[in-house]
Scaffold this motif. Structure first.
Motif, PDB file in Angstrom:
ATOM      1  N   ARG A  19       0.912  -1.300  -0.131  1.00 27.41           N
ATOM      2  CA  ARG A  19       0.074  -0.033  -0.056  1.00 27.41           C
ATOM      3  C   ARG A  19       0.767   1.252   0.033  1.00 27.41           C
ATOM      4  N   LEU A  20       0.658   2.109  -1.174  1.00 26.29           N
ATOM      5  CA  LEU A  20       1.556   3.481  -1.184  1.00 26.29           C
ATOM      6  C   LEU A  20       0.608   4.363  -0.585  1.00 26.29           C
ATOM      7  N   SER A  21       1.414   5.325  -0.057  1.00 29.14           N
ATOM      8  CA  SER A  21       0.853   6.494   0.573  1.00 29.14           C
ATOM      9  C   SER A  21       1.415   7.988  -0.177  1.00 29.14           C
ATOM     10  N   CYS A  22       0.460   8.806  -0.204  1.00 30.17           N
ATOM     11  CA  CYS A  22       0.880  10.041  -0.750  1.00 30.17           C
ATOM     12  C   CYS A  22       0.237  11.128   0.197  1.00 30.17           C
ATOM     13  N   VAL A  23       1.089  12.060   0.879  1.00 32.02           N
ATOM     14  CA  VAL A  23       0.839  12.867   1.851  1.00 32.02           C
ATOM     15  C   VAL A  23       0.900  14.290   1.548  1.00 32.02           C
ATOM     16  N   ALA A  24      -0.081  15.134   1.623  1.00 33.07           N
ATOM     17  CA  ALA A  24       0.360  16.527   1.421  1.00 33.07           C
ATOM     18  C   ALA A  24       0.134  17.213   2.773  1.00 33.07           C
ATOM     19  N   SER A  25       0.924  18.572   2.589  1.00 35.75           N
ATOM     20  CA  SER A  25       1.113  19.383   3.769  1.00 35.75           C
ATOM     21  C   SER A  25      -0.272  20.076   3.911  1.00 35.75           C
ATOM     22  N   GLY A  26      -0.790  20.633   5.153  1.00 34.01           N
ATOM     23  CA  GLY A  26      -1.654  21.576   5.157  1.00 34.01           C
ATOM     24  C   GLY A  26      -3.024  21.090   4.834  1.00 34.01           C
ATOM     25  N   TYR A  37       1.449   7.623 -11.070  1.00 35.68           N
ATOM     26  CA  TYR A  37       2.117   7.283 -12.098  1.00 35.68           C
ATOM     27  C   TYR A  37       3.126   6.319 -11.890  1.00 35.68           C
ATOM     28  N   ARG A  38       3.727   5.597 -12.746  1.00 37.07           N
ATOM     29  CA  ARG A  38       4.893   4.897 -12.442  1.00 37.07           C
ATOM     30  C   ARG A  38       5.668   4.618 -13.851  1.00 37.07           C
ATOM     31  N   GLN A  39       6.909   4.838 -13.430  1.00 39.36           N
ATOM     32  CA  GLN A  39       8.151   4.581 -14.394  1.00 39.36           C
ATOM     33  C   GLN A  39       9.082   3.438 -14.102  1.00 39.36           C
ATOM     34  N   ALA A  40       9.238   2.608 -15.130  1.00 42.12           N
ATOM     35  CA  ALA A  40      10.083   1.641 -15.034  1.00 42.12           C
ATOM     36  C   ALA A  40      11.372   2.007 -15.739  1.00 42.12           C
ATOM     37  N   PRO A  41      12.633   1.400 -15.244  1.00 41.83           N
ATOM     38  CA  PRO A  41      13.958   1.807 -15.987  1.00 41.83           C
ATOM     39  C   PRO A  41      13.621   1.838 -17.551  1.00 41.83           C
ATOM     40  N   GLY A  42      14.308   2.923 -18.175  1.00 45.54           N
ATOM     41  CA  GLY A  42      14.380   2.857 -19.610  1.00 45.54           C
ATOM     42  C   GLY A  42      12.974   3.166 -20.223  1.00 45.54           C
ATOM     43  N   LYS A  43      11.833   3.402 -19.426  1.00 40.40           N
ATOM     44  CA  LYS A  43      10.566   3.571 -19.939  1.00 40.40           C
ATOM     45  C   LYS A  43       9.797   4.946 -19.622  1.00 40.40           C
ATOM     46  N   GLN A  44       8.930   5.496 -20.107  1.00 40.95           N
ATOM     47  CA  GLN A  44       8.292   6.476 -19.885  1.00 40.95           C
ATOM     48  C   GLN A  44       7.320   6.200 -18.917  1.00 40.95           C
ATOM     49  N   ARG A  45       7.051   7.475 -17.983  1.00 40.48           N
ATOM     50  CA  ARG A  45       6.114   7.522 -17.025  1.00 40.48           C
ATOM     51  C   ARG A  45       4.515   7.564 -17.393  1.00 40.48           C
ATOM     52  N   ASP A  46       3.852   6.486 -16.735  1.00 42.55           N
ATOM     53  CA  ASP A  46       2.650   6.180 -17.351  1.00 42.55           C
ATOM     54  C   ASP A  46       1.430   6.316 -16.150  1.00 42.55           C
ATOM     55  N   TYR A  93       7.033   4.562  -8.446  1.00 42.76           N
ATOM     56  CA  TYR A  93       5.565   4.967  -8.350  1.00 42.76           C
ATOM     57  C   TYR A  93       5.642   6.489  -7.902  1.00 42.76           C
ATOM     58  N   TYR A  94       4.998   7.296  -8.335  1.00 44.49           N
ATOM     59  CA  TYR A  94       4.689   8.876  -8.311  1.00 44.49           C
ATOM     60  C   TYR A  94       3.418   9.255  -8.074  1.00 44.49           C
ATOM     61  N   CYS A  95       2.948  10.189  -7.037  1.00 37.25           N
ATOM     62  CA  CYS A  95       1.812  10.641  -7.016  1.00 37.25           C
ATOM     63  C   CYS A  95       1.663  12.206  -7.508  1.00 37.25           C
ATOM     64  N   ARG A  96       0.667  12.603  -8.112  1.00 36.60           N
ATOM     65  CA  ARG A  96       0.736  13.923  -8.436  1.00 36.60           C
ATOM     66  C   ARG A  96      -0.577  14.860  -8.334  1.00 36.60           C
ATOM     67  N   TRP A 104       1.754  18.975  -9.134  1.00 37.25           N
ATOM     68  CA  TRP A 104       2.758  18.975  -8.078  1.00 37.25           C
ATOM     69  C   TRP A 104       3.418  17.344  -8.123  1.00 37.25           C
ATOM     70  N   TRP A 105       4.500  17.123  -7.932  1.00 45.21           N
ATOM     71  CA  TRP A 105       5.008  15.724  -8.124  1.00 45.21           C
ATOM     72  C   TRP A 105       5.598  15.330  -6.609  1.00 45.21           C
ATOM     73  N   GLY A 106       5.400  14.109  -6.302  1.00 47.75           N
ATOM     74  CA  GLY A 106       5.992  13.460  -5.202  1.00 47.75           C
ATOM     75  C   GLY A 106       7.377  13.124  -5.695  1.00 47.75           C
ATOM     76  N   GLN A 107       8.148  12.741  -4.816  1.00 43.13           N
ATOM     77  CA  GLN A 107       9.658  12.166  -4.749  1.00 43.13           C
ATOM     78  C   GLN A 107       9.616  10.889  -5.521  1.00 43.13           C
ATOM     79  N   GLY A 108       8.768  10.128  -5.454  1.00 47.09           N
ATOM     80  CA  GLY A 108       8.603   8.775  -5.708  1.00 47.09           C
ATOM     81  C   GLY A 108       9.065   7.647  -4.939  1.00 47.09           C
ATOM     82  N   THR A 109       8.353   6.762  -4.871  1.00 51.48           N
ATOM     83  CA  THR A 109       8.932   5.519  -4.295  1.00 51.48           C
ATOM     84  C   THR A 109       9.065   3.999  -4.951  1.00 51.48           C
ATOM     85  N   GLN A 110      10.118   3.478  -4.584  1.00 48.89           N
ATOM     86  CA  GLN A 110      10.556   2.336  -5.607  1.00 48.89           C
ATOM     87  C   GLN A 110       9.585   1.182  -4.946  1.00 48.89           C
ATOM     88  N   VAL A 111       8.937   0.501  -6.145  1.00 49.63           N
ATOM     89  CA  VAL A 111       8.346  -0.871  -5.905  1.00 49.63           C
ATOM     90  C   VAL A 111       9.153  -1.832  -6.679  1.00 49.63           C
TER      91      VAL A 111
END
Length: 115
Positions: A19-26, A37-46, A93-96, A104-111
């Motif tokens: 379970r991934l979480s994306c938390v925003a301030s305030g 979104y997700r981005q595998a090595p050498g591939k586009q962000r989908d 995996y990135y949240c937006r 705004w993008w999150g920093q990403g978390t590796q799965v």
């Protein structure tokens, strides 16, 4: 300044769950349009999944029936529940967050899904 922080990634075996979480301030994430979104090595962000301000949810065909996006407004958090994981789900995996005409993008978390 919007602070968007992701967490929950890690190493899991095929068929497992995360379970991934994306938390925003305030509490600014509440009732806003958020996408994963997700981005595998050498591939586009989908696009993987999205939830609208009205609670409508959409998914990429590759994850339908396995992933669920949800929101907890009290915690200003959006989740991505990932079940029945496959090796091809391996990616960063990135949240937006879409807010006030900006995105705004999150920093990403590796799965990593591997035996």
């Amino acid at each position: 300044q919007v602070q968007l922080v992701e967490s929950g990634g890690g190493l899991v075996q095929p068929g497992g769950s995360l379970r991934l979480s994306c938390v925003a301030s305030g509490s600014i994430l509440s009732n806003q349009f958020v996408a994963w979104y997700r981005q595998a090595p050498g591939k586009q962000r989908d696009l993987v999944a999205a939830i609208t301000s009205g609670g409508r949810r959409d998914y990429a065909d590759s994850v339908k029936g396995r992933f669920t996006i949800s929101r907890d407004n009290a915690k200003s958090t959006v989740y991505l529940q990932m079940n029945s994981l496959k090796p091809e789900d391996t990616a960063v995996y990135y949240c937006r967050l879409f807010l006030d005409g900006s995105a705004w993008w999150g920093q990403g978390t590796q799965v990593t899904v591997s035996s």
